[in-house]
Design a protein around this motif. Structure first.
Motif, short mmCIF file in Angstrom:
data_model
loop_
_atom_site.label_atom_id
_atom_site.label_comp_id
_atom_site.label_asym_id
_atom_site.label_seq_id
_atom_site.Cartn_x
_atom_site.Cartn_y
_atom_site.Cartn_z
N VAL A 33 0.77 -1.17 0.08
CA VAL A 33 0.11 -0.06 0.06
C VAL A 33 0.94 1.35 0.00
N GLY A 34 0.36 2.58 -0.34
CA GLY A 34 1.19 3.46 -0.49
C GLY A 34 0.49 4.50 -1.30
N ALA A 35 0.61 5.87 -1.02
CA ALA A 35 0.13 6.96 -1.88
C ALA A 35 0.57 6.84 -3.29
N ASN A 36 -0.11 7.65 -4.19
CA ASN A 36 0.03 7.62 -5.88
C ASN A 36 1.46 8.18 -5.67
N GLY A 37 2.33 7.71 -6.43
CA GLY A 37 3.72 8.10 -6.75
C GLY A 37 4.62 7.49 -5.80
N ALA A 38 4.23 6.40 -4.96
CA ALA A 38 5.10 6.04 -3.93
C ALA A 38 5.93 4.84 -4.71
N GLY A 39 6.06 4.67 -6.04
CA GLY A 39 6.64 3.74 -6.59
C GLY A 39 6.27 2.35 -6.58
N LYS A 40 4.93 1.96 -6.28
CA LYS A 40 4.35 0.76 -6.33
C LYS A 40 4.37 0.40 -7.74
N SER A 41 3.87 1.14 -8.65
CA SER A 41 3.68 0.28 -9.98
C SER A 41 4.99 0.07 -10.80
N THR A 42 5.83 1.05 -10.42
CA THR A 42 7.11 0.88 -10.96
C THR A 42 7.89 -0.13 -10.40
N PHE A 43 7.65 -0.46 -9.12
CA PHE A 43 8.44 -1.86 -8.43
C PHE A 43 7.74 -3.17 -9.34
N ILE A 44 6.45 -2.89 -9.38
CA ILE A 44 5.81 -3.93 -10.12
C ILE A 44 6.61 -4.35 -11.55
N LYS A 45 6.49 -3.32 -12.29
CA LYS A 45 6.98 -3.35 -13.71
C LYS A 45 8.24 -3.81 -13.79
N ALA A 46 9.14 -3.25 -12.78
CA ALA A 46 10.78 -3.83 -12.57
C ALA A 46 10.76 -5.08 -12.23
N LEU A 47 9.78 -5.79 -11.38
CA LEU A 47 9.48 -6.93 -11.02
C LEU A 47 9.42 -8.07 -12.24
N LYS A 72 9.70 -14.56 -19.96
CA LYS A 72 10.38 -15.74 -19.24
C LYS A 72 10.26 -15.67 -17.94
N ILE A 73 9.62 -14.71 -17.35
CA ILE A 73 9.26 -14.41 -16.05
C ILE A 73 7.79 -15.11 -15.73
N CYS A 74 7.15 -14.91 -16.83
CA CYS A 74 5.69 -15.71 -16.67
C CYS A 74 6.19 -17.26 -16.84
N ASP A 75 6.99 -17.61 -17.60
CA ASP A 75 7.26 -19.10 -17.53
C ASP A 75 7.76 -19.50 -16.21
N HIS A 76 8.45 -18.91 -15.39
CA HIS A 76 8.78 -19.13 -14.10
C HIS A 76 7.64 -19.35 -12.97
N GLY A 77 6.47 -18.95 -13.52
CA GLY A 77 5.30 -18.91 -12.54
C GLY A 77 4.75 -17.75 -11.81
N ILE A 78 5.23 -16.62 -12.60
CA ILE A 78 4.40 -15.30 -12.25
C ILE A 78 3.81 -14.72 -13.06
N THR A 79 2.43 -14.34 -12.73
CA THR A 79 1.68 -13.78 -13.76
C THR A 79 1.10 -12.54 -13.12
N LEU A 80 0.78 -11.42 -13.92
CA LEU A 80 0.41 -10.31 -13.64
C LEU A 80 -1.03 -9.71 -14.02
N ILE A 81 -1.83 -9.09 -13.05
CA ILE A 81 -3.12 -8.48 -13.72
C ILE A 81 -2.78 -7.27 -13.52
N PRO A 82 -2.43 -6.45 -14.72
CA PRO A 82 -2.02 -5.33 -14.75
C PRO A 82 -2.96 -3.97 -14.45
N GLU A 83 -2.50 -3.01 -14.07
CA GLU A 83 -3.29 -1.90 -13.75
C GLU A 83 -4.05 -1.52 -14.95
#
Lengths: 234, 300
Positions: A33-47, A72-83
């Protein structure tokens, strides 16, 4: 399961995430959790490998997946429901689900998983032949969720899933998240809806200006006075 | 007068089909990769020289040569994407820069290919004297007489055959599902496990393979020369924008309109001025319907 250490990322020369460490254990629901601009989405994008990791490591099930290509990250078993859900608007609901299981390994189970998704979210069966772009917001969220689950991920990452949903649908959404977890998938969720999210989360992280300023069990964070003031307005 | 306009209309339609056939590949490449392939004309030209060599050295008719040249051009297209464009895309990932380098790299490649062929073959105009180029179709209705090479009719039909083949691959196959997904939302396709860069390479390859087929049909009646690519390349851009970027029927429709305007226009003004007409038509189109006649926002 997921172990992020000192991750730094941003756009171009601008660093937005300044060394964040975060863990998701097996079968956990972890909230950011965090306010707008806290870097949450950027963190996810990098992940997810959508933007480069400048520094730090991402380990998943003991394997280094830092800066791999997203697929390739998806192949490892991580999927994302994007914003904003990011469906394929001019493809049918069924085709959207098909794409969710399109790698050589996931494709074998495609039909069985599709049936499973239609059981979990019956609405999708009715809409199977309809273009995804013509669905209502709630239905689109169902497609996004089902599409992400098609590959039987070990970790499901959700970026603002309640975005644009009516309150009743948000309740349903959180029920779905708990169902997903009970079936053995860990969940990492970013949400504006702080109270509800923390109430179902095993562990929570508070992001502020690209750093983790607080972490703890969901229920503990919910009781934290500072957090209440900052996010809950109580 | 009426007869000559009617004749011009028929010739325009036939030539327009050929334009459409050439433009199809460009449209698909743009629709999937968002890259405007300025080397499209050069690759068309390259294919016609391969047909020329096959014919003069081994006596292989370009229509048969398709079986050899198309796979080669498919690989060339894939390689262009893989070794020139994808590295740039990866470099620009996560930056906020405008990808101008993407436009410039295909432009540079186009010039490099044209000049290479100029160096090897000089600027002489060559023809491939095949059987089809020497057999004529004649239609006579009363006083009205219409004659054309069979190879022009085949080039016209090729637009529909290539168009159908591309449509089928994109809409009815598993590969096509991935291609559409990447075209509609690249990031979302990647998070679903689609190898976006590989899909780009395949789409680029398909587009160039399509232009190789069109090249065979063209070389059956048009001359083979290193500058031919520039001419058809430029026209293809206009056609694709006119018909709608990424749209398969749009490329054919755009080609037909283009061919008709050019040919019928030449009945009333000089043919160089009628070329200008097509450019004016193109500019008007940009104002009234920037997404093109059948465009779906640049997606396949």
């Amino acid at each position: 399961m997921l172990d992020v250490k000192e991750l730094r990322a941003g756009y171009g020369d601008i660093e937005i995430v300044h060394g964040i460490s975060l863990k998701v254990l097996d079968n956990q629901i972890v909230a950011i959790v965090g306010a707008n601009g806290a870097g949450k989405s950027t963190f996810i994008k990098a992940l997810m490998g959508m933007i480069p990791v400048k520094k730090g490591t991402v380990t998943f099930d003991g394997q280094d997946i830092t800066s791999l290509d997203t697929n390739k990250i998806c192949d490892h078993g991580i999927t994302l429901i994007p914003e904003g859900r990011q469906l394929f608007p001019q493809m049918t609901v069924e085709e959207n689900l098909d794409i969710g299981a399109c790698t050589p390994t996931t494709r074998k189970d495609r039909d069985r998983k599709k049936e499973e998704m239609f059981e979990l979210l019956p609405r999708l069966r009715e809409r199977a032949k309809q273009m995804a772009g013509t669905l209502s917001g709630g239905e689109q969220q169902m497609v996004a969720t089902a599409r992400a689950l098609m590959s039987s991920p070990k970790l499901l990452v959700m970026d603002e899933p309640s975005w644009g949903l009516a309150p009743i649908l948000v309740t349903e959404l959180f029920q779905t998240i708990e169902t997903v977890r009970s079936e053995g998938t860990a969940v990492l969720i970013i949400e504006q809806n702080v109270a509800t999210t923390l109430s179902i989360a095993d562990w929570g992280y508070v992001f502020e200006n690209g750093n983790v300023t607080m972490e703890g069990a969901g229920s503990e964070l919910l009781c934290d006075e500072g957090l209440k003031k900052a996010f809950l307005g109580i | 007068m009426l007869d000559s306009v009617l004749l011009a209309l028929i010739y325009g339609i036939l030539q327009g089909g050929a334009y459409g056939a050439i433009a199809l590949g460009l449209s698909v490449i743009f629709g999937v990769t968002r890259v405007t392939n300025f080397a499209h004309g050069a690759m068309l030209m390259l294919s016609t020289f391969l047909y020329y060599e096959l014919f003069t050295r081994f006596g292989i008719d370009p229509y048969i040569g398709i079986l050899l040249v198309t796979p080669v051009l498919y690989l060339l297209g894939m390689a262009t994407q893989k070794f020139l464009i994808t590295p740039l895309l990866k470099k620009e990932r996560g930056t906020t820069q405008d990808p101008a380098s993407l436009l410039l790299i295909t432009l540079g490649l186009g010039y490099a290919i044209s000049n290479l062929f100029m160096m090897i073959y000089g600027s002489d105009y060559k023809t491939i004297p095949t059987a089809a180029s020497r057999s004529y179709l004649t239609v006579e209705i009363g006083d009205f007489l219409f004659t054309t090479q069979w190879s022009r009719v085949i080039a016209f039909l090729a637009a529909f055959i290539i168009g159908f083949a591309l449509w089928f691959i994109i809409n009815k196959t598993e590969l096509g599902k991935k291609i559409r997904a990447v075209s509609q939302n690249r990031d979302a396709a990647a998070i679903c496990g689609v190898d976006v860069y590989k899909t780009y390479a395949v789409a680029f390859g398909l587009g160039i393979a399509a232009v190789a087929v069109a090249g065979a049909c063209l070389s059956e009646y048009y001359f083979v020369q290193p500058q031919v690519g520039t001419l058809f390349g430029t026209k293809s851009f206009l056609i694709v924008v006119l018909g709608g970027l990424g749209s398969i029927p749009g490329a054919i429709l755009g080609g037909l309109i283009f061919g008709i305007v050019e040919s019928v226009g030449a009945q009333f003004i000089t043919s160089s001025a009628s070329s200008m007409l097509t450019f004016i038509l193109f500019m008007i189109m940009l104002f009234i319907r920037p997404s093109g006649l059948l465009g779906k926002g640049g997606k396949v």
